[in-house]
Every structure is written in C-alpha cells, then in structure tokens.
Design an enzyme around this catalytic site. Structure first.
Site, PDB file in Angstrom:
ATOM      1  N   ALA A  77       0.891  -1.178  -0.037  1.00 22.40           N
ATOM      2  CA  ALA A  77      -0.143  -0.072   0.064  1.00 22.40           C
ATOM      3  C   ALA A  77       0.874   1.327  -0.153  1.00 22.40           C
ATOM      4  O   ALA A  77       1.212   1.846   1.192  1.00 22.40           O
ATOM      5  CB  ALA A  77      -1.020  -0.016   1.354  1.00 22.40           C
ATOM      6  N   GLU A  78       1.285   1.440  -1.211  1.00 21.99           N
ATOM      7  CA  GLU A  78       2.471   2.676  -1.252  1.00 21.99           C
ATOM      8  C   GLU A  78       1.833   4.018  -0.825  1.00 21.99           C
ATOM      9  O   GLU A  78       2.731   4.897  -0.365  1.00 21.99           O
ATOM     10  CB  GLU A  78       3.099   2.552  -2.616  1.00 21.99           C
ATOM     11  CG  GLU A  78       4.008   1.671  -3.136  1.00 21.99           C
ATOM     12  CD  GLU A  78       3.185   0.099  -3.428  1.00 21.99           C
ATOM     13  OE1 GLU A  78       1.960   0.355  -3.528  1.00 21.99           O
ATOM     14  OE2 GLU A  78       4.039  -0.663  -3.717  1.00 21.99           O
ATOM     15  N   HIS A 129       9.068  -1.948 -14.282  1.00 27.75           N
ATOM     16  CA  HIS A 129      10.109  -2.528 -13.291  1.00 27.75           C
ATOM     17  C   HIS A 129      11.441  -1.771 -13.836  1.00 27.75           C
ATOM     18  O   HIS A 129      12.475  -2.010 -13.383  1.00 27.75           O
ATOM     19  CB  HIS A 129      10.407  -3.967 -13.145  1.00 27.75           C
ATOM     20  CG  HIS A 129       9.234  -4.577 -12.365  1.00 27.75           C
ATOM     21  ND1 HIS A 129       7.924  -4.901 -13.015  1.00 27.75           N
ATOM     22  CD2 HIS A 129       9.203  -4.975 -11.078  1.00 27.75           C
ATOM     23  CE1 HIS A 129       7.161  -5.480 -12.127  1.00 27.75           C
ATOM     24  NE2 HIS A 129       7.868  -5.455 -10.981  1.00 27.75           N
TER      25      HIS A 129
END
Ligand code: TPP
Ligand code: MG
Length: 685
Positions: free
Chosen positions: A420-421, A488
């Site tokens: 949960a950034e 990424h």
C-alpha cells in the site's frame, strides 16, 4: 498585537469523561458554547466570502458541530493527533490558537498560519499535532497514523483522530489506511462524517444502496458502530468518550460512522438544486444546535445561554475587526520557504560507527552493500531513524539492500509494510512531521507512482504551507537494462522533479551511494534517492567514511577535457566514460565528463565554467528524451553562456516509448555505447 480575550466559557477547551458523570449540564453548556461559536464563525465567514472579503472557497461546517465539537473537546490536546477536514472549523477553534489566527487564515493575511500560502481551512498546527489538510481527500488519514505512531514510539499515550466523508470513504487511501492501522495496531479513531452527499453526489451513487459504512470495520478486523450526531448531545458525548477510552486503552483502531449534516450545501457557490423537494428543510429540522439550545432552556439555563451567545457573538465581531485590519502578505521570503534548513547529524567519523582508529576503515563493497552500511550507520547513530518498506525485514528487500538490519535492529525500527504505497508514504510523512526520520524503500521506483499525491503534493509542499519539516528519504530502485519491462525499469526523475519541494540525489558508485544516503538523511526535507538497479552489483569499490560526504550534492568531474562538456548521471556515467575513452583514442578529442549526482537542487556552477571553456555540450541520460531531465539541463546550461557555444547542444536519452521487454527491444530503446558513439560522431560532423 493584543487579541481580544475570549469569553470565559471558551477558555476551557477540554471535556473529560468524568465531567459527563459529575456535571452533565455544565458539560452540555460548554459543548453548546463551542458549537455556537463554530456556527457563528462559519456563518460570518460565509457572509464575508459573499462580500468578496474572503477568496478561494468556503466549505462550512454548519450542521457538523454535533460531531466535531464533542470530539475535539474530548481529545487530549496535549498528546493526541488530528487532521481536521473542511467541515471542522469547530475543531480548529478548540484544538489550538486564537480565533484571530484562524480568521487570518481565511483572509490570507500575512500572519496566517500558512503565511497565506494556503487558503480557507487548509491550515493546521503541526507543533500541536494538528496536521494540515490538502484538498485531496483521504490523503491525510495515513499522516494521522504516522504521527500517532510517532507519539506512541516516544512513550506518549496518544491516539489519532482521522476524519473521512461519505465521499472520501471511496478513496483508495482510506482503505489502505484502515488496513494499515489495523495491521500495525495503531490507536486511531476513524470517523466517517456521513452527511449523505459528496458535493452533489448522494450516497446511493457513492456505495451500493443499503450498505452501512461502519460495517466495513469488520472487514479490517476492527470494531465499529454508527452514531447519530444530530441527536441527543449527552448520548453523543458519552458514546465518543467511550470510544476514545477504548481506542486509548486497547491501542487498536475503531471506526464510527456518524450521521451528520451539511446545512449549507457543499460550499458557498453550491446551488443545491440537486436536493429533493423538502430535503433542505429536513436537514434544518435535524440541526443539533437549536435542539441542544431548546434542551438547555428547558432545563433552566436561559440566562447563561443568552449571556454566552451575546458574549461569543461580540467576541467574534471583535476578532473579525482585528483580522480585517491585519497586513496583507508579501512575496519576500517566499522562495526561501520551499525547503527547511538541514538537520545535520554529529556522525561518528567512521564507516561503521565504531570509534575511528588511526587509519580510516575501508571496505570493498558493492553499491547495494554500501547503501546497507549507510542504513546501518544511520540506525546505529540516530534513534529517531527507522527503515520501512515492503519485504525489507527478514527478506532484506528485493535487492537485499536492507539485509540483516531487521536481525540487528528489530521491529519497530525496521518494519515491513503492506502492499500500500500511498498510505505507507503517508504514514512515513506523519512519522517525519512528528520528529521521526523515516527512510522508505520502494520495491521498485515504478511503484512510487502509487504514492504520487503523498510525495509531490503532500510531502513536497508540507514545509512551504505549514512551516513544519518532513525529514523523509524515499529510496527508489530505478532504471532499466535488466529485462524487467515497462513497470520495473522506469526513470522517474523528470516526473517527480517537475513539481517543487523535492530534493534528489542519483549516485553512480558505491562511495557516492554511501555518502548520498547520509546526505539525504540529514537534509531534513523529502529527498528522493535514485538507486539504479544495474549499479547495485556492478562491481566492488573501496568505501570509507568521507568527511566531505555532503559534496555529493555537487557534480563531480569524472574526467578532465577541453573539447566538450559531457554531463550525465547514474548508470549512464559508466557508459559515458567508455564513450569518452573512445573519442579520446579514435578522434583525439577530450571530453570533460561530469557526474551530476545532485538532481535537485541543481548545482551547475562548475559545469557552467567547464562549458565556457569547451563551448560544446553533450547531455546524456537513460530516461526518455522528450520532457527528459536533459531538456532542463541543456536549457539551464546554455541560457547563460549561449554566446560561448561553438556547436548546438547534443541531448541524448531513450526513445519516447514505454520500456520494452525483450533484451533486443530494450537495447534499441535505451542509449547504448554504440548508439551514443554514433550520435556523438554525427554531431562532430
Ligand atoms: C481526491 C479528491 N477528489 C475530488 C475532490 C473534489 N471534492 C472536494 S470536496 C468533495 C466532496 C467530498 O465529499 P465528502 O467526502 O462526503 O465530504 P463532505 O464535503 O460531504 O463533508 C469533492 C468531490 C477532492 N477534494 N479530492
Ligand atoms: Mg459528504
């Protein structure tokens, strides 16, 4: 300036549960006084807005006093944490400050708590743990979690008050924060102010009909209940007092869905034509303020009620007269208000915090290990420091940068956080504002976009709008070349640094990485630390304690030269070095190679001097060319010394595409040695 003395009834800002048992009429009278003060101030603010004396917008708390006033009176203002929303003027008045301070905020006077840099109800009092709101609803909830945890870590019996509207209950941050508070076991009272509307959107369009929001508590493993805050104030006070006691005693979160009212619509400009016929009348019929007044009169308090109303109304007028005559703000000092001054640490002058010996201790380390040593040094020497992120504890982080830190420092200083950034970053912001010094690892820089609002609108603007500091390091494993694909591999420096208030470092080698982490940590502002994944294990180099570690904010000359000034940073430094060697060998051209290191603030003096000498500029970075960081670099470097240029600047970056996956495609996308050599050769003509 002497401000008017408040009426005696408003001098007491607290109610204790015992007051409700021993002297309920007195408690109700005090509650009424504050509700009346909040209502009268809100009404006057609305009138002044309509007269053009207040700018921006005005979102009143009329109808919400039965909720906000009891809670603010019952909170322990000496230790608790709150973030007040746009329906909470009553809580501001009770929590801290003088009415004139709050009016200064509305008038955007020079003396406003935000120095007129923010408007309306967007102020707080961070020193007294009232965290200012930004417009983005849901975002402040996790800040309350962090600051409350900070209080608890410091041994204070604090709890947090987090407010949510029926509309903001739909935001991701609220869900993330409820889960985070539950999993971390934090004493937070979540209060949903359900006034049945979000701007014009009725609750039937906000969540599925028939649902009750308080029942969501069970899904997070916490207690919850509903409470009608338009009803009997004695019941409301006792229910809130019991809830506060539960949260403080258990250290666990609790969710209350409070039925409340929005008597004046969403804001001053709201036409309210979406209301059904008679709906507004029903709201006014349910208004808790006249109901409490009638009760007090019935119970024989006519005299005190009349007296306090007259006194409060006169006090508000006296405060308004003063606030209206206050000086307007000026721009002097505004630019200096973006960043807080540094928070230097008296570091033990050794790599590992051991007392320094006659010869400085040196270790041969990868960049990942150098960062690990820096984290270890920080955790050893600064008790307020903590390290947060996903999989960073036992696992040691996706890139093992935090390896063994959990083993040696344990929880809560080294803490895994859920996926949960946004709430995690908001939690870190709250910790930082209250005096802790978090270092947050994002598993990949790419996932920091989940926390964009927390980073660029909340953390980055916090000091500017409130004067509070946010000492926060955000570690961002970034960059491509490893066949990780679009999600990424990103380079996000241009994305984040397009907004003001963030500092940024981007080291290219182990020693600089060690220095950069210490420098970022003691800066005392939100600092992005870009860590190129391709550099983590690129090779080992000697790393030692460097008394001049703060020089990492300045660019470093990697290779002298006279023909062109070549500016780059991160992994591209290594590529550029090969390119420089090639042109020295094949063309007998010496390029002066600069490793930028500090991306914000930009310190370009030394590079400008180089450019004056060489007259030619090459800028290279791994990220995309369009809107890339090179655009800013070229503009800044050439706008002053344009006349000394003997060739157009060369700006090299990746293609304007998502990062493609296959190695063949990624190589075509990124700058490579051969492509850079070809481009430079072509430029040389
Ligand atoms: C994330 C976000 N989206 C949109 C808005 C614009 N906006 C401001 S207030 C508001 C309604 C909020 O409703 P609710 O949460 O129920 O609080 P209320 O105003 O009813 O007290 C909206 C949509 C906002 N401030 N934040
Ligand atoms: Mg609402």
């Amino acid at each position: 300036m002497v401000y008017p003395t408040p009426p005696a009834m408003l001098l007491a800002r607290d109610l204790r549960p015992a007051d409700l048992d021993h002297d309920l009429p007195g408690a109700l009278l005090r509650t009424y006084a504050w509700m009346f003060a909040a209502r009268t101030a809100d009404n006057r603010i609305l009138e002044l807005f309509r007269q053009g004396l207040i700018r921006g917008t005005v979102t009143g708390g009329q109808g919400n006093e039965g909720l906000i006033v009891p809670l603010a009176l019952l909170a322990d203002k000496a230790v608790d944490v709150i973030s007040i929303t746009h329906r909470g003027l009553g809580a501001h008045l009770i929590w801290s400050g003088h009415l004139v301070d709050h009016l200064n905020q509305y008038f955007a006077n020079a003396a406003s708590p935000t120095q007129a840099r923010e408007g309306n109800v967007h102020h707080g009092d961070p020193k007294n743990r009232s965290l200012p709101m930004i417009s983005h609803l849901g975002i402040m909830v996790s800040n309350v979690l962090g600051a409350t945890d900070s209080q608890r870590r410091s041994g204070r019996p604090a709890m947090g008050f987090a407010f949510i509207g029926d509309g903001s209950s739909s935001t991701g941050d609220v869900h993330e924060s409820l889960n985070l508070a539950s999993v971390l076991g934090l004493p937070i009272l979540f209060v949903i102010e359900n006034n049945r509307y979000a701007y014009s959107t009725p609750v039937s369009e906000q969540y599925a009909p028939g649902l009750e929001l308080w029942r969501r508590a069970a899904g997070y493993g916490i207690e919850g209940f509903a409470l009608d805050c338009t009803g009997d104030l004695a019941v409301i006070l006792k229910s809130f007092a019991a809830a506060i006691d539960t949260v403080r005693r258990t250290g666990r979160p609790l969710l209350i869905e409070a039925q409340t009212l929005r008597l004046r619509g969403h804001a001053a400009y709201d036409t309210c034509d979406y209301l059904k016929p008679g709906e507004s009348d029903a709201f006014f019929a349910a208004d808790p303020l006249p109901k409490l007044r009638a009760r007090l009169l019935q119970e024989g308090h006519e005299g005190p009620v009349g007296a306090l109303e007259a006194e409060i109304a006169a006090f508000i007028e006296a405060c308004l007269r003063i606030a209206l005559a206050q000086p307007r703000p000026g721009p002097a000092g505004m630019a200096d208000g973006l960043f807080a001054p540094p928070l230097p640490v008296a570091w033990v002058p050794s790599l590992d915090s051991a007392p320094p010996g006659p010869t400085p201790r040196t270790e041969v380390l990868t960049m990942a290990q150098a960062l690990n040593r820096a984290l270890r040094k920080i955790l050893t020497e600064v008790p307020a420091a903590l390290v947060l992120g996903q999989d960073i504890a036992t696992y040691g982080g996706a890139f093992k940068v935090t390896e063994d830190l959990f083993r040696d420092f344990g929880r809560p200083r080294v803490m895994n956080l859920p996926l949960a950034e946004s709430a995690s970053t908001g939690y870190a912001i709250g910790l930082a504002v209250n005096g802790h010094r978090p270092i947050e690892e994002f598993q990949f820089a790419d996932f920091s976009t989940e926390a964009t609002t927390q980073i660029v609108l909340n953390a980055a603007t916090f000091h500017f709008r409130s004067g509070a500091r946010v000492p926060l390091v955000l570690r961002l494993p970034c960059g491509g070349g490893l066949t990780f694909g679009s999600f990424h591999s990103e380079e996000l420096e241009s994305f984040f640094l397009a907004m003001p208030g963030l500092k940024a470092l981007y080291p290219s080698n182990p020693q600089d990485a060690f220095n950069a982490l210490l420098a970022a940590f003691e800066d005392g502002n939100p600092v992005l630390l870009f860590e190129h994944k391709g550099l983590y294990r690129r090779g080992k180099e000697a790393v030692t304690w460097d008394p001049a570690f703060r020089a990492v904010w300045q660019p470093a000359c990697v290779r002298p030269g006279d023909f062109a000034t070549f500016v780059t940073y991160g992994e591209a430094v290594h590529l550029a070095r090969e390119v420089c060697e090639y042109f020295a060998a094949e063309y007998e051209r010496q390029f002066e190679l600069w490793d930028l290191r500090g991306l914000s603030p930009l310190r370009l003096d030394a590079i400008k001097e180089s450019l004056v000498r060489t007259g030619r500029l090459i800028v290279l970075h791994e990220g995309r060319r369009t809107h890339g960081f090179g655009a800013e670099l070229v503009a800044r470097l050439t706008e002053e010394h344009f006349a000394s240029l003997v060739a157009p600047p060369l700006r090299l970056g990746a293609l304007d595409l998502p990062v493609p996956f296959a190695p063949e495609l990624e190589a075509a996308f990124r700058p490579t040695r051969d492509k850079v050599i070809a481009a430079v050769a072509n430029w040389l003509g």
